[in-house]
Design a protein around this motif. Structure first.
Motif, PDB file in Angstrom:
ATOM      1  N   ALA A   1       0.818  -1.212   0.000  1.00  0.00           N
ATOM      2  CA  ALA A   1       0.000   0.000   0.000  1.00  0.00           C
ATOM      3  C   ALA A   1       0.853   1.263   0.000  1.00  0.00           C
ATOM      4  CB  ALA A   1      -0.930   0.000   1.212  1.00  0.00           C
ATOM      5  N   GLU A   2       2.074   1.161   0.533  1.00  0.00           N
ATOM      6  CA  GLU A   2       2.971   2.316   0.610  1.00  0.00           C
ATOM      7  C   GLU A   2       4.300   1.942  -0.054  1.00  0.00           C
ATOM      8  OE1 GLU A   2       3.316   3.788   4.606  1.00  0.00           O
ATOM      9  OE2 GLU A   2       1.176   3.544   5.004  1.00  0.00           O
ATOM     10  N   PRO A   3       4.338   1.911  -1.373  1.00  0.00           N
ATOM     11  CA  PRO A   3       5.545   1.433  -2.067  1.00  0.00           C
ATOM     12  C   PRO A   3       6.786   2.265  -1.775  1.00  0.00           C
ATOM     13  CG  PRO A   3       3.975   2.427  -3.605  1.00  0.00           C
ATOM     14  CD  PRO A   3       3.260   2.264  -2.318  1.00  0.00           C
ATOM     15  N   GLY A   4       6.616   3.469  -1.238  1.00  0.00           N
ATOM     16  CA  GLY A   4       7.775   4.264  -0.858  1.00  0.00           C
ATOM     17  C   GLY A   4       8.602   3.629   0.244  1.00  0.00           C
ATOM     18  N   ARG A   5       8.009   2.669   0.963  1.00  0.00           N
ATOM     19  CA  ARG A   5       8.756   1.947   1.997  1.00  0.00           C
ATOM     20  C   ARG A   5       9.680   0.879   1.411  1.00  0.00           C
ATOM     21  NH1 ARG A   5       6.900   2.334   7.323  1.00  0.00           N
ATOM     22  NH2 ARG A   5       4.998   3.552   7.622  1.00  0.00           N
TER      23      ARG A   5
ATOM     24  N   GLN B   1      17.623   0.461   1.739  1.00  0.00           N
ATOM     25  CA  GLN B   1      18.418   0.926   2.861  1.00  0.00           C
ATOM     26  C   GLN B   1      17.520   1.690   3.825  1.00  0.00           C
ATOM     27  OE1 GLN B   1      21.470   3.215   0.960  1.00  0.00           O
ATOM     28  NE2 GLN B   1      20.128   4.905   0.436  1.00  0.00           N
ATOM     29  N   VAL B   2      17.951   1.781   5.049  1.00  0.00           N
ATOM     30  CA  VAL B   2      17.243   2.547   6.060  1.00  0.00           C
ATOM     31  C   VAL B   2      18.251   3.429   6.754  1.00  0.00           C
ATOM     32  CG1 VAL B   2      17.506   0.772   7.864  1.00  0.00           C
ATOM     33  CG2 VAL B   2      15.631   2.417   8.018  1.00  0.00           C
ATOM     34  N   GLN B   3      17.834   4.609   7.125  1.00  0.00           N
ATOM     35  CA  GLN B   3      18.744   5.566   7.731  1.00  0.00           C
ATOM     36  C   GLN B   3      18.780   5.388   9.245  1.00  0.00           C
ATOM     37  OE1 GLN B   3      18.086  10.095   8.047  1.00  0.00           O
ATOM     38  NE2 GLN B   3      19.421   9.904   6.268  1.00  0.00           N
ATOM     39  N   LEU B   4      19.985   5.190   9.789  1.00  0.00           N
ATOM     40  CA  LEU B   4      20.207   5.163  11.232  1.00  0.00           C
ATOM     41  C   LEU B   4      20.645   6.547  11.673  1.00  0.00           C
ATOM     42  CD1 LEU B   4      20.636   3.604  13.970  1.00  0.00           C
ATOM     43  CD2 LEU B   4      23.013   3.267  13.220  1.00  0.00           C
ATOM     44  N   ARG B   5      19.994   7.049  12.712  1.00  0.00           N
ATOM     45  CA  ARG B   5      20.308   8.379  13.238  1.00  0.00           C
ATOM     46  C   ARG B   5      21.077   8.230  14.545  1.00  0.00           C
ATOM     47  NH1 ARG B   5      15.618  12.824  14.803  1.00  0.00           N
ATOM     48  NH2 ARG B   5      16.976  14.543  15.419  1.00  0.00           N
TER      49      ARG B   5
END
Length: 450
Positions: A336-340, A344-348
């Motif tokens: 439903a949210e293809p932007g996900r 990669q994922v950003q670690l802060r």
């Protein structure tokens, strides 16, 4: 009980650190689901103990705030709540968003503090999130209005109720008490003292999941019991904040017949008293006075790093969308949210320098204990790691844990709607980023520590 110092009395000729404190009541006022256990979806049945958030405003002069630390009895801070709360703190109180450090104890007996996670981990309640935000905002104002000069003292001790939870089982799985696995029994105690030597506030750092109980009852778990027990040591009214370490693979040693079990009031109180006794023992010994930082040294800085993911195809998600439980929920959300669907994922990483020899390093993640050892080792203990800070991307595991499998690398990420498990390069990326933040050279790798 009065803590003693190894150094000379406070001198106003020194550069001063100013601190203001306040406490917010963040206990839910109506039954809502609690977050942290996927098998516990019903609203809470009672308040076992109230939830609170301790606010610390750090500045180099009266009326200034270079670092704002908020320690809350929450599972974590949702990224939507972080964005809204830090924006409102800047708008209403003038503290820049980048100077705010929102930290959580990781209790599993508090409402979901955000609306972006799977409801199967505890559905977020907008009314509670709004009340949480308003309560913390009011406490920030009180802390800023009450800033006074302090000096910082530090001591360390040990407490032994944490135990590694990744046992290698005969069937090839990983899970269960592992007394031989990596652990971190160190107790870090930070005392903020007024010029007359009286205690302004305490911060206690320890590394262990607050999961003594899974009852549908509101509770800060053992950190709250620790605070209550310490009131008899430091005096009523002294703010006591809990700083959680890298406890992603560390649980309380509440074990029966070789397996973890959940306790109740008796176990929570006993473990809280055990930690309080360790803190009191530290306060009974001379503490080390930390030197003030030079002008401009009190500060918060943020560093980000992209961590690689193994992402499923849309065809695989389509096959899994009708699966029961979290697998189907996760697949449907990503479709439903293809932007996900990113690789990669950003670690802060959030670095807060508060005094000479005192740095907090926040992660917006759950983090395996090996990374906490790395932070402490590379700074000779000057830096304390505090995951569950300024958001949540899920578990950050080691390369060895990725190879082994288990809940942390393989089953947890769908609950935060992350696109997939980590790729093998994750450990190197995290270590490189940490060493950039800490200003230290990195070793080749974290050992398996098995």
């Amino acid at each position: 009980m009065t803590a003693t110092s190894e150094t000379t009395p406070f001198s106003r000729t020194q550069a001063e650190l100013y601190v203001g404190t306040a406490t917010a009541d963040i206990t839910p006022t109506a039954p809502v689901p609690l977050a942290g256990f996927a098998v516990r979806l019903e609203p809470w049945e009672k308040v076992r103990a109230p939830l609170s958030a301790q606010v610390f405003a750090f500045g180099e002069a009266a009326g200034t705030c270079e670092a704002l630390l908020i320690c809350a009895d929450l599972l974590w801070w949702g990224p939507d709540t972080v964005a809204d709360l830090t924006r409102r703190i800047e708008t209403e109180h003038g503290v820049p968003q980048g100077s705010v450090v929102l930290h959580a104890s990781h209790t599993h007996c508090a409402p979901q503090p955000g609306l972006t996670f799977s409801p199967l981990l505890g559905s977020g309640d907008p009314a509670y999130v709004a009340r949480l935000t308003d309560s913390v905002l009011a406490a920030v104002g009180a802390a800023l209005a009450g800033m006074e000069p302090v000096y910082v003292e530090r001591g360390t001790g040990t407490c032994g109720f944490g135990i590694n939870r990744r046992r290698a089982n005969p069937d090839g799985t990983y899970g269960g008490p592992n007394p031989d696995g990596p652990n971190d029994p160190e107790v870090g105690v930070l005392r903020l003292a007024r010029p007359d030597g009286s205690t302004r506030a305490l911060l206690v750092h320890y590394t262990c999941h607050p999961v003594v109980s899974a009852d549908p009852q509101v509770s800060p778990d053992y950190p709250g019991a620790m605070r209550s027990a310490l009131e008899h040591t430091v005096g009523a009214g002294v703010p006591i904040a809990f700083l959680q370490g890298c406890c992603g693979d560390i649980n309380p040693n509440v074990v029966r017949d070789g397996e973890f079990h959940r306790g109740g009031d008796e176990e929570i109180e006993a473990i809280g008293r055990q930690l309080a006794a360790a803190v009191a023992a530290v306060l009974d010994r001379p503490l080390r006075r930390l030197p003030p930082l030079p002008p401009g040294g009190v500060a918060v800085r943020t560093h980000t790093v992209n961590l690689p993911l193994q992402v499923p195809s849309r065809d695989e998600l389509a096959r899994r969308r009708e699966a029961p439980g979290i697998d189907g929920d996760w697949a449907r959300r990503l479709l439903a949210e293809p932007g996900r669907l990113v690789d990669q994922v950003q670690l802060r990483l959030t670095r807060a320098d508060l005094a000479g020899g005192l740095t907090l390093v926040g992660f917006d993640a759950e983090v395996s204990v090996a990374y906490g050892h790395h932070v402490k080792r590379r700074t000779s203990g000057a830096a304390l790691p505090i995951p569950y800070t300024n958001g949540m991307i899920g578990y950050v595991v080691t390369a060895a844990q990725l190879r082994e499998g288990g809940y942390e690398p393989d089953q947890s990420y769908p609950y935060v709607y992350r696109a997939g498990r980590f790729a093998p390069a994750v450990q190197d990326r995290v270590l490189t980023a940490l060493d950039e933040v800490l200003g230290e050279p990195a070793p080749a790798q974290i050992g398996d520590q098995r």
